[in-house]
Design a protein around this motif. Sequence first.
Motif, short mmCIF file in Angstrom:
data_model
loop_
_atom_site.label_atom_id
_atom_site.label_comp_id
_atom_site.label_asym_id
_atom_site.label_seq_id
_atom_site.Cartn_x
_atom_site.Cartn_y
_atom_site.Cartn_z
N ASN A 117 75.97 35.58 9.25
CA ASN A 117 76.66 34.31 9.06
C ASN A 117 76.00 33.19 9.84
OD1 ASN A 117 78.68 32.75 7.87
ND2 ASN A 117 80.06 32.99 9.60
N VAL A 118 75.37 33.52 10.96
CA VAL A 118 74.65 32.49 11.74
C VAL A 118 73.55 31.86 10.88
CG1 VAL A 118 73.17 32.04 13.72
CG2 VAL A 118 75.12 33.57 13.96
N ARG A 119 72.73 32.70 10.27
CA ARG A 119 71.64 32.16 9.45
C ARG A 119 72.20 31.44 8.22
NH1 ARG A 119 67.58 33.39 5.49
NH2 ARG A 119 65.55 32.58 6.18
N ASN A 120 73.26 31.98 7.64
CA ASN A 120 73.88 31.34 6.49
C ASN A 120 74.35 29.92 6.86
OD1 ASN A 120 75.13 31.25 3.81
ND2 ASN A 120 77.06 31.37 4.91
N LYS A 121 74.97 29.79 8.02
CA LYS A 121 75.48 28.48 8.46
C LYS A 121 74.35 27.50 8.78
CE LYS A 121 80.10 28.92 8.87
NZ LYS A 121 81.10 27.94 8.38
N LEU A 122 73.20 28.03 9.24
CA LEU A 122 72.13 27.16 9.71
C LEU A 122 70.98 26.99 8.72
CD1 LEU A 122 71.90 28.30 13.45
CD2 LEU A 122 73.16 26.35 12.49
N GLN A 123 71.15 27.46 7.49
CA GLN A 123 70.07 27.30 6.51
C GLN A 123 69.78 25.84 6.22
OE1 GLN A 123 71.27 29.63 3.09
NE2 GLN A 123 69.94 31.31 3.67
N GLN A 124 70.83 25.04 6.13
CA GLN A 124 70.67 23.60 5.94
C GLN A 124 71.88 22.91 6.58
OE1 GLN A 124 69.23 20.53 2.45
NE2 GLN A 124 70.50 22.23 1.86
N VAL A 125 71.60 22.05 7.53
CA VAL A 125 72.67 21.42 8.31
C VAL A 125 72.60 19.91 8.19
CG1 VAL A 125 73.68 21.12 10.61
CG2 VAL A 125 72.68 23.33 9.96
N LEU A 126 73.76 19.31 7.97
CA LEU A 126 73.88 17.86 8.07
C LEU A 126 74.37 17.57 9.49
CD1 LEU A 126 74.03 14.93 7.03
CD2 LEU A 126 76.36 15.44 6.25
N LEU B 80 69.67 15.44 7.55
CA LEU B 80 69.61 16.83 7.10
C LEU B 80 68.50 17.57 7.83
CD1 LEU B 80 70.09 16.55 3.22
CD2 LEU B 80 71.61 17.74 4.82
N TRP B 81 68.76 18.84 8.12
CA TRP B 81 67.77 19.68 8.81
C TRP B 81 67.83 21.10 8.29
CZ3 TRP B 81 69.38 23.89 11.91
CH2 TRP B 81 68.36 24.54 12.61
N SER B 82 66.66 21.68 8.10
CA SER B 82 66.54 23.11 7.82
C SER B 82 65.56 23.68 8.82
CB SER B 82 66.03 23.36 6.40
OG SER B 82 67.01 23.00 5.44
N PRO B 83 65.79 24.90 9.32
CA PRO B 83 64.91 25.46 10.34
C PRO B 83 63.47 25.62 9.84
CG PRO B 83 66.92 26.76 10.13
CD PRO B 83 66.89 25.82 8.98
N SER B 84 62.52 25.25 10.69
CA SER B 84 61.12 25.55 10.42
C SER B 84 60.91 27.04 10.64
CB SER B 84 60.22 24.75 11.37
OG SER B 84 60.45 25.17 12.71
N GLU B 85 59.74 27.54 10.31
CA GLU B 85 59.45 28.96 10.54
C GLU B 85 59.58 29.30 12.02
OE1 GLU B 85 55.85 30.48 8.93
OE2 GLU B 85 56.21 29.71 6.91
N LEU C 75 67.43 16.16 17.34
CA LEU C 75 67.83 14.75 17.34
C LEU C 75 66.65 13.86 17.64
CD1 LEU C 75 70.32 12.82 17.17
CD2 LEU C 75 70.48 13.05 19.66
N ASN C 76 65.88 14.22 18.65
CA ASN C 76 64.72 13.40 19.03
C ASN C 76 63.72 13.30 17.89
OD1 ASN C 76 65.89 13.22 21.53
ND2 ASN C 76 64.50 14.66 22.53
N ARG C 77 63.48 14.42 17.23
CA ARG C 77 62.52 14.43 16.13
C ARG C 77 63.01 13.60 14.94
NH1 ARG C 77 61.83 19.67 15.73
NH2 ARG C 77 62.95 20.07 13.79
N ALA C 78 64.30 13.62 14.71
CA ALA C 78 64.85 12.91 13.54
C ALA C 78 64.76 11.39 13.71
CB ALA C 78 66.31 13.32 13.32
#
Length: 224
Positions: free
Chosen positions: A109-118, A140-145, A219-222
């Motif tokens: 569920n952790v990965r499911n929740k963090l696949q794409q986050v607003l 919007l953010w999705s985890p890099s590799e 946040l800094n990167r965005a």
Amino acid sequence: MQPPATPPATTDELLDRCQAIAGLSLGELAKLAEVQIPADLSRHKGWPGMLIELWLGASAGSKPQQDFPALGVELKTLPIDASAKVLETTYVCYAPLIAQPGLTWESSNVRNKLQQVLWLPLEGDRQIPLAQRRIASGFLWSPSEQEDALLRQDWEELSERILLGEVASITARQGNALHLRPKAANGSVLTDALNEEGERIKTRPRGFYLRKTFTQALLNRAFV
């Protein structure tokens, strides 16, 4: 202006809704939606998130899926101070304390929740009255590799310790991006877990949280 009656159909529409409320205060949004503002967050910690969910048209509620399931997007508010410094760790989801056969990082569920986050930053300084706290621009953010690998390593290490019955000895210091902390309204709330002998015990529920250092980097990167 009124809260939308339906969930957003696309991520572009979701971002448009974010832009529409950016710069407004929680008090202004509550008044427009005819929602009562609590005096403080001591007993209403999730209130800002619930208000923002209302204005963005989130539909999942407390279900174990993304807040916008049709889009595969999870909403996370990010309290910040005047210098855009993240003030709190970010709750992701409850941690299962009884082993679930076949559970992997990919199916967690952790990965499911963090696949794409607003991510939606908002003023969180306690010196600012709740009603006056303003909302910033969402992204919007999705985890890099690399981020996915970091989160996976923490999740696997923490999950292995739970599986071995070591939940009582896990501290919030463990994990580089993701860590485990008690998650309950008070200390009297208990759930089932296993000890090192495999015996069922009662313990406080635990939740997975993202560290402030991790979300600060996002946040800094965005907003560079």
